[in-house]
Write a protein that holds these residues in place. Structure first.
Motif, short mmCIF file in Angstrom:
data_model
loop_
_atom_site.label_atom_id
_atom_site.label_comp_id
_atom_site.label_asym_id
_atom_site.label_seq_id
_atom_site.Cartn_x
_atom_site.Cartn_y
_atom_site.Cartn_z
N PRO A 246 -33.84 40.56 -63.29
CA PRO A 246 -33.79 41.58 -64.32
C PRO A 246 -32.51 41.51 -65.13
O PRO A 246 -31.52 40.91 -64.70
CB PRO A 246 -33.84 42.89 -63.52
CG PRO A 246 -33.16 42.54 -62.25
CD PRO A 246 -33.56 41.12 -61.95
N SER A 247 -32.53 42.13 -66.29
CA SER A 247 -31.30 42.29 -67.06
C SER A 247 -30.41 43.29 -66.34
O SER A 247 -30.86 44.02 -65.44
CB SER A 247 -31.61 42.78 -68.47
OG SER A 247 -32.09 44.13 -68.40
N GLU B 216 -29.21 45.98 -67.50
CA GLU B 216 -29.68 47.33 -67.80
C GLU B 216 -30.84 47.73 -66.88
O GLU B 216 -30.84 48.81 -66.29
CB GLU B 216 -30.13 47.42 -69.26
CG GLU B 216 -30.59 48.81 -69.67
CD GLU B 216 -31.11 48.86 -71.10
OE1 GLU B 216 -30.96 47.84 -71.81
OE2 GLU B 216 -31.66 49.89 -71.48
N LEU B 217 -31.81 46.84 -66.72
CA LEU B 217 -32.95 47.15 -65.86
C LEU B 217 -32.51 47.26 -64.41
O LEU B 217 -32.98 48.13 -63.67
CB LEU B 217 -34.04 46.10 -66.00
CG LEU B 217 -35.28 46.28 -65.11
CD1 LEU B 217 -35.93 47.64 -65.38
CD2 LEU B 217 -36.29 45.16 -65.33
N ARG C 76 -31.09 50.62 -63.92
CA ARG C 76 -32.15 51.66 -63.94
C ARG C 76 -32.92 51.68 -62.62
O ARG C 76 -33.29 52.75 -62.12
CB ARG C 76 -33.11 51.43 -65.11
CG ARG C 76 -32.52 51.77 -66.47
CD ARG C 76 -33.62 52.11 -67.46
NE ARG C 76 -34.57 51.02 -67.63
CZ ARG C 76 -34.50 50.14 -68.60
NH1 ARG C 76 -33.54 50.21 -69.48
NH2 ARG C 76 -35.39 49.17 -68.70
N GLU D 169 -38.92 44.34 -70.78
CA GLU D 169 -38.04 43.22 -71.12
C GLU D 169 -38.63 41.89 -70.69
O GLU D 169 -38.45 40.87 -71.36
CB GLU D 169 -36.67 43.43 -70.48
CG GLU D 169 -36.68 43.47 -68.95
CD GLU D 169 -35.29 43.52 -68.36
OE1 GLU D 169 -34.46 44.31 -68.87
OE2 GLU D 169 -35.03 42.77 -67.42
#
Lengths: 70, 144
Positions: A46-47, A49-50, A53, B75
């Motif tokens: 994941p990034s 940010e993810l 979260r 994403e």
């Protein structure tokens, strides 16, 4: 240089939280159920940010969910 | 299967069937000679071609691709969509390369290519682009 791998404990954390479903985690973290599946199977990284979260959805720190291994 | 995967699969299947229909119509109505001389054949094929592109444009790619909670795509979907352009580019380049090589070999001595062929080149390149994007999305999910 050794290949770095990011592993996660998403599946374990889901079950520790009253068997949270993948869909519910996806809704809380803002991603699809298929992305949660890919994360748990180690097919997707994941990034940042993810990742944050997801950690927030579990109420834990980032390091409690993701591990950086070489 | 994600919604983007479903859209790409349907778009690819519909695109392939529609392309086959275009080819069958093209051949059954007289091929290149009819396309060059018969206005009705050219208009019919052009209309069907544009309809196919419109379908692919509006259905194949989510217009409201958003990232974040509540979005239609997340994403991972967006990264697959971005990588799909590589397959799209390869499809278009191979199509154009094939046409240029074939037409060069056929019309080298004449020194000029009939105007109808660049029309078909454009059609086939745009079809390859549309199908390439759908295929690229499906490949992207297999590899991610």
């Amino acid at each position: 240089m050794d290949v770095a791998v990011i592993r996660n404990s998403i599946r374990r954390l889901r079950f520790e939280r009253g068997e949270m479903t993948q869909e519910e985690l996806g809704r809380l973290a803002g991603c699809t159920r298929q992305t949660v599946i890919a994360l748990e199977q180690g097919r997707y990284v994941p990034s940042l940010e993810l990742a944050f979260r997801i950690a927030r959805a579990f109420g834990v720190s980032l390091e409690d969910v993701f591990r950086y291994e070489e | 299967m994600t919604s983007l995967q479903r859209r790409a699969l349907v778009s690819l299947v519909v695109g392939l069937v529609w392309t086959a229909v275009l080819v069958v119509l093209f051949v059954s109505r007289g091929g290149i000679e009819a396309f060059a001389s018969d206005d009705s054949t050219r208009v019919l094929l052009s209309v069907l071609f544009v309809l196919m592109l419109l379908f692919t444009a509006f259905f194949g790619v989510p217009w409201k691709a958003r990232k974040g909670p509540g979005g239609d795509v997340d994403e991972r979907d967006l990264s697959v969509l971005q990588r799909a352009t590589q397959v799209q580019l390869i499809a278009v380049m191979l199509t154009l390369a094939g046409w240029v090589i074939a037409l060069t070999e056929c019309y080298w001595d004449e020194g000029a290519v009939p105007v109808v062929w660049p029309n078909l080149m454009m059609y086939s390149a745009l079809i390859a682009s549309a199908l390439g994007q759908s295929l690229g999305v499906l490949i992207g999910y297999r590899r991610s």
